[in-house]
Design an enzyme around this catalytic site. Structure first.
Site, PDB file in Angstrom:
ATOM      1  N   ASP A  32       0.830  -1.206   0.000  1.00  0.00           N
ATOM      2  CA  ASP A  32       0.000   0.000   0.000  1.00  0.00           C
ATOM      3  C   ASP A  32       0.868   1.260   0.000  1.00  0.00           C
ATOM      4  OD1 ASP A  32      -2.285   1.488   0.040  1.00  0.00           O
ATOM      5  OD2 ASP A  32      -2.780   1.092   2.138  1.00  0.00           O
ATOM      6  N   GLY A  33       0.347   2.312  -0.608  1.00  0.00           N
ATOM      7  CA  GLY A  33       1.011   3.628  -0.532  1.00  0.00           C
ATOM      8  C   GLY A  33       1.620   4.107  -1.837  1.00  0.00           C
ATOM      9  N   ASN A  34       1.375   3.393  -2.919  1.00  0.00           N
ATOM     10  CA  ASN A  34       1.950   3.813  -4.207  1.00  0.00           C
ATOM     11  C   ASN A  34       1.483   5.206  -4.610  1.00  0.00           C
ATOM     12  OD1 ASN A  34       3.019   1.265  -4.317  1.00  0.00           O
ATOM     13  ND2 ASN A  34       1.667   0.505  -5.926  1.00  0.00           N
ATOM     14  N   HIS A  49       2.876   3.147  -8.905  1.00  0.00           N
ATOM     15  CA  HIS A  49       2.671   1.720  -9.205  1.00  0.00           C
ATOM     16  C   HIS A  49       3.891   1.147  -9.946  1.00  0.00           C
ATOM     17  CE1 HIS A  49      -1.295   2.075  -7.676  1.00  0.00           C
ATOM     18  NE2 HIS A  49      -1.781   2.764  -8.691  1.00  0.00           N
ATOM     19  N   THR A  78     -10.784  -6.675  -5.851  1.00  0.00           N
ATOM     20  CA  THR A  78     -12.046  -6.561  -6.600  1.00  0.00           C
ATOM     21  C   THR A  78     -12.613  -5.142  -6.477  1.00  0.00           C
ATOM     22  OG1 THR A  78     -13.073  -7.562  -4.640  1.00  0.00           O
ATOM     23  CG2 THR A  78     -12.767  -8.983  -6.539  1.00  0.00           C
ATOM     24  N   TRP A  81     -11.376  -1.883  -9.162  1.00  0.00           N
ATOM     25  CA  TRP A  81     -11.994  -1.520 -10.452  1.00  0.00           C
ATOM     26  C   TRP A  81     -12.641  -0.135 -10.369  1.00  0.00           C
ATOM     27  CZ3 TRP A  81     -10.483  -4.429 -14.326  1.00  0.00           C
ATOM     28  CH2 TRP A  81     -10.233  -5.782 -14.132  1.00  0.00           C
ATOM     29  N   ARG A  83     -11.358   2.534  -9.427  1.00  0.00           N
ATOM     30  CA  ARG A  83     -10.386   3.610  -9.686  1.00  0.00           C
ATOM     31  C   ARG A  83     -10.557   4.166 -11.101  1.00  0.00           C
ATOM     32  NH1 ARG A  83      -5.002   2.484  -6.266  1.00  0.00           N
ATOM     33  NH2 ARG A  83      -6.097   1.863  -4.393  1.00  0.00           N
ATOM     34  N   LEU A 143      10.530 -20.674  -4.555  1.00  0.00           N
ATOM     35  CA  LEU A 143       9.503 -19.758  -4.036  1.00  0.00           C
ATOM     36  C   LEU A 143       8.248 -19.782  -4.913  1.00  0.00           C
ATOM     37  CD1 LEU A 143       8.753 -17.279  -2.138  1.00  0.00           C
ATOM     38  CD2 LEU A 143       9.552 -15.850  -4.024  1.00  0.00           C
ATOM     39  N   ARG A 200       1.770  -5.074   6.079  1.00  0.00           N
ATOM     40  CA  ARG A 200       1.078  -4.016   5.329  1.00  0.00           C
ATOM     41  C   ARG A 200       1.906  -2.734   5.431  1.00  0.00           C
ATOM     42  NH1 ARG A 200      -5.203  -2.534   4.377  1.00  0.00           N
ATOM     43  NH2 ARG A 200      -4.790  -0.803   2.964  1.00  0.00           N
ATOM     44  N   LEU A 207      -7.362  -5.008   7.007  1.00  0.00           N
ATOM     45  CA  LEU A 207      -7.140  -6.138   6.092  1.00  0.00           C
ATOM     46  C   LEU A 207      -7.654  -5.891   4.683  1.00  0.00           C
ATOM     47  CD1 LEU A 207      -7.824  -9.281   8.296  1.00  0.00           C
ATOM     48  CD2 LEU A 207      -5.665  -8.472   7.378  1.00  0.00           C
ATOM     49  N   SER A 208      -8.559  -4.930   4.520  1.00  0.00           N
ATOM     50  CA  SER A 208      -9.049  -4.581   3.184  1.00  0.00           C
ATOM     51  C   SER A 208      -9.462  -5.808   2.355  1.00  0.00           C
ATOM     52  CB  SER A 208      -8.000  -3.765   2.420  1.00  0.00           C
ATOM     53  OG  SER A 208      -7.705  -2.585   3.121  1.00  0.00           O
TER      54      SER A 208
HETATM   55  C1  FPP Z   1      -2.111   0.147  -3.358  1.00  0.00           C
HETATM   56  O1  FPP Z   1      -1.552   1.447  -3.270  1.00  0.00           O
HETATM   57  C2  FPP Z   1      -1.481  -0.560  -4.456  1.00  0.00           C
HETATM   58  C3  FPP Z   1      -2.140  -1.112  -5.503  1.00  0.00           C
HETATM   59  C4  FPP Z   1      -3.604  -1.083  -5.646  1.00  0.00           C
HETATM   60  C5  FPP Z   1      -1.399  -1.763  -6.601  1.00  0.00           C
HETATM   61  C6  FPP Z   1      -0.203  -2.519  -6.160  1.00  0.00           C
HETATM   62  C7  FPP Z   1       0.570  -2.970  -7.330  1.00  0.00           C
HETATM   63  C8  FPP Z   1       1.899  -2.996  -7.384  1.00  0.00           C
HETATM   64  C9  FPP Z   1       2.772  -2.641  -6.253  1.00  0.00           C
HETATM   65  C10 FPP Z   1       2.602  -3.500  -8.600  1.00  0.00           C
HETATM   66  C11 FPP Z   1       2.318  -4.958  -8.757  1.00  0.00           C
HETATM   67  C12 FPP Z   1       3.124  -5.581  -9.767  1.00  0.00           C
HETATM   68  C13 FPP Z   1       2.713  -6.585 -10.566  1.00  0.00           C
HETATM   69  C14 FPP Z   1       3.678  -7.269 -11.389  1.00  0.00           C
HETATM   70  C15 FPP Z   1       1.298  -7.014 -10.666  1.00  0.00           C
HETATM   71  P1  FPP Z   1      -2.503   2.679  -3.526  1.00  0.00           P
HETATM   72  O2  FPP Z   1      -2.511   2.977  -4.969  1.00  0.00           O
HETATM   73  O3  FPP Z   1      -3.853   2.408  -2.928  1.00  0.00           O
HETATM   74  O4  FPP Z   1      -1.763   3.811  -2.732  1.00  0.00           O
HETATM   75  P2  FPP Z   1      -2.440   5.001  -1.926  1.00  0.00           P
HETATM   76  O5  FPP Z   1      -3.222   4.384  -0.793  1.00  0.00           O
HETATM   77  O6  FPP Z   1      -1.278   5.802  -1.472  1.00  0.00           O
HETATM   78  O7  FPP Z   1      -3.325   5.738  -2.887  1.00  0.00           O
END
Ligand code: FPP
Length: 252
Positions: A32-34, A49, A78, A81, A83, A143, A200, A207-208
């Site tokens: 989380d946190g991208n 991301h 799920t 979607w 977003r 793994l 997390r 747990l979302s």
């Molecule tokens: C949640 O952060 C993250 C996601 C919904 C996507 C996570 C995906 C990746 C890290 C890449 C995965 C890689 C592959 C190969 C499938 P957020 O966008 O909700 O962050 P925020 O809470 O800060 O907005």
């Protein structure tokens, strides 16, 4: 805090090049946190991301090094979607990009790629990329890298209940034989052992809708670090912390 930091730092030096003992067999991560990471840098959310994808590879390497058996990563729920379409489209292209850059290394490291979630409802190009990665790694026995994609735990449980009901109805199963172990086999995770540790990132402590059944006895570990800033050292901090936990499974 500073005491823990110095503890982790001193331990980290010891294990820098070596594998840790007593690592969890199965680690599940809510990455989380991208979006927040990108916003802080004045970048579009998708930049978070993309950076997050590179962190996936770093953590896979760390998991291989420490001989973790299963790594389950929450990549798309799920609920995701909802977003904006450009963000969803970007996320759906990541498996192909990930595969393009990292699949050779996965194969070399004996990593087996799999998914949990409603696979059939993903776009065709996403399914093709994942099927290719699954096919190329299907005989690997190192793994297990398990991406939760289009995954929702309540849906998973409800789907399992429907399949159980069908099997009861058509005589494939007798109600007396239904127990927790049998029910588990109806989940996407099937015969996979439950996670020992849930991580997390980003400071959220919920747990979302992730692995609600499977995390019944897992240890939880939270960090304020945003996923794109997560790295091997922080991963190892989680492993150290896990080693200090006393798991009692309801006993004494
Ligand atoms: C949640 O952060 C993250 C996601 C919904 C996507 C996570 C995906 C990746 C890290 C890449 C995965 C890689 C592959 C190969 C499938 P957020 O966008 O909700 O962050 P925020 O809470 O800060 O907005």
């Amino acid at each position: 805090m500073s005491k823990w930091f110095s503890f982790f730092n001193s331990k980290q030096k010891v294990v820098e090049k070596t594998r840790l003992e007593n690592v969890p067999n199965h680690i599940a991560i809510i990455m989380d946190g991208n979006g927040r990471w990108a916003s802080k840098k004045g970048l579009p959310r998708i930049a978070g991301h993309k950076e997050g994808m590179t962190v996936v590879q770093k953590i896979v390497r760390a998991a291989v090094k420490h001989e973790v058996k299963i790594l389950t990563l929450y990549a798309f729920s799920t609920e995701n979607w909802k977003r904006p379409k450009p963000e969803v489209d970007f996320l759906m292209k990541l498996p192909k990009e990930f595969s393009h850059i990292y699949l050779p290394e996965m194969i070399e490291n004996n990593v087996k790629i799999d998914t949990i979630g409603e696979f059939d409802k993903l776009p065709n190009h996403t399914k093709d990329a994942i099927n290719h990665a699954k096919e190329k790694t299907k005989n690997n026995d190192g793994l297990l890298l398990n991406f939760a994609l289009n995954y929702g735990s309540r849906y998973e449980i409800m789907r399992a209940i429907k399949h159980v009901a069908l099997d009861l109805d058509n005589g494939k199963m007798n109600i007396e034989n239904l127990n927790e172990e049998v029910f588990s086999n109806y989940l996407y995770t099937n015969k996979m052992q439950d996670p020992d540790l849930l991580i997390r990132t980003s400071g959220e402590q919920r747990l979302s809708n992730f692995l609600l059944w499977q995390l019944a006895y897992a240890e939880f570990w939270f960090t304020d670090v945003l996923w794109p800033d997560f790295n091997e050292e922080i991963f190892e901090q989680a492993l150290f912390d896990y080693q200090s936990r006393k798991r009692r499974y309801g006993g004494i």
